[in-house]
Design an enzyme around this catalytic site. Structure first.
Site, short mmCIF file in Angstrom:
data_model
loop_
_atom_site.label_atom_id
_atom_site.label_comp_id
_atom_site.label_asym_id
_atom_site.label_seq_id
_atom_site.Cartn_x
_atom_site.Cartn_y
_atom_site.Cartn_z
N ASP A 286 4.87 38.46 -35.86
CA ASP A 286 3.70 38.15 -35.33
C ASP A 286 3.76 36.90 -34.17
OD1 ASP A 286 1.39 36.90 -35.40
OD2 ASP A 286 1.28 36.93 -37.69
N ILE A 287 3.10 37.54 -33.14
CA ILE A 287 3.58 36.60 -32.98
C ILE A 287 2.82 35.24 -32.81
CG2 ILE A 287 4.65 38.51 -30.51
CD1 ILE A 287 1.88 38.02 -29.77
N ASN B 76 2.07 42.01 -23.59
CA ASN B 76 0.91 42.93 -23.64
C ASN B 76 -0.41 42.98 -24.76
OD1 ASN B 76 -0.35 45.88 -23.25
ND2 ASN B 76 1.59 45.55 -24.87
N TYR C 245 -13.31 38.99 -26.01
CA TYR C 245 -11.93 39.72 -25.37
C TYR C 245 -12.32 39.60 -24.40
CZ TYR C 245 -9.01 43.59 -24.39
OH TYR C 245 -8.35 44.19 -23.46
N ALA D 105 -13.27 37.06 -21.95
CA ALA D 105 -13.32 35.44 -21.76
C ALA D 105 -11.92 35.55 -22.06
CB ALA D 105 -14.12 34.83 -22.52
N LYS E 268 -9.00 38.16 -21.58
CA LYS E 268 -8.19 38.08 -20.95
C LYS E 268 -8.53 37.51 -19.34
CE LYS E 268 -6.09 41.42 -22.91
NZ LYS E 268 -4.97 41.20 -23.12
#
Length: 255
Positions: free
Chosen positions: A65-66, A92, A156, A158, A160
């Site tokens: 879990d990053i 990603n 979402y 924002a 990116k």
């Protein structure tokens, strides 16, 4: 590893891909492996990662879990201990929670910020020493709608858009250290992202109709087409390319 030629490409490279269990991440892991790289495929769930690695001995699944505390450091340490180097980091992994202003909750906002923005920052930071040693590349995966309005999924988009700014800023910041930073901005691509949002088949069909209407090439993209762009931007032949955000969207951004 001691004595390793850090300028080498292809079969000697080690690549770390997050969100590698499905969609663009899976296609990217397989594309790098097909080039001869050793690929560490990271994702929350072991089963999808196993399917990514199926039939390809060059892909190593690493469930993680990053967003968890200490995980970026553990992930990078696992890669360097196993392979002695890291040449490419592909940020990603991302999640989408749709919601118009007035319906957003702290939980939904924070989850997207943690996965889409904070985790890539911390993972890139942890990966910087081995990337600097190899003259490596960070590839951030954004979205073409991050350059336009996206009502209903503004948080979402924002995150990116922020990732694209990080791409440009890091490209300048890390250039003296020999690390390139680039990004791809996919448009409508055939991935399970709608299912992960919990969209009904009817709602997903409506989204696809809207996407087709706003994509000049008139079709939905394939994960492999985005993976092609990622691998090309990361290869040594692209050594004079940094700070770029490449749309892979069938013309959606310019329409």
């Amino acid at each position: 590893m001691p004595g390793m030629d850090i300028s080498a490409s292809g079969s000697s490279r080690t690549v770390l891909v997050t969100g590698a269990g499905t969609g663009i991440g899976r296609a990217t892991a397989r594309a790098f492996a097909a080039q001869g790289a050793q690929v560490v495929a990271v994702g929350r769930r072991g089963e999808p990662l196993a399917r990514t690695a199926a039939g390809c001995e060059r892909i190593t699944p690493l469930p993680a879990d990053i967003t968890a505390e200490g995980e970026p450091e553990r992930i990078v340490r696992s890669v360097t201990e196993a392979y002695g180097r890291l040449d490419v980091l592909v940020n990603n992994a991302a999640i989408v929670h749709s919601g118009a202003l007035g319906t957003l909750t702290p939980r939904l906002i924070t989850a997207q910020l943690q996965t889409n923005l904070v985790a890539p920052v911390l993972l890139s930071q942890a990966a910087l020493p081995p990337l600097e040693a190899s003259g490596g590349v960070i590839v951030n995966v954004s979205t073409s709608v991050g350059q336009r309005a996206w009502p209903g999924s503004s948080v979402y988009a924002a995150t990116k858009t922020a990732l694209e700014l990080l791409t440009r800023s890091w490209a300048v910041e890390l250039a003296p250290r020999g690390v390139r930073v680039v990004a791809v901005a996919p448009g409508a691509v055939d991935t399970p992202i709608g299912e992960h949002q919990g969209l009904t088949p009817e709602r997903m069909a409506a989204v696809r109709r809207w996407q087709l209407e706003h994509t000049p090439l008139g079709r939905i993209g394939r994960p492999e087409e985005v993976a092609w762009a990622i691998t090309r931007l990361a290869e040594p032949a692209a050594s004079f390319v940094t700070g770029v955000v490449l749309p892979v969207d069938g013309g959606a951004v310019v329409a």
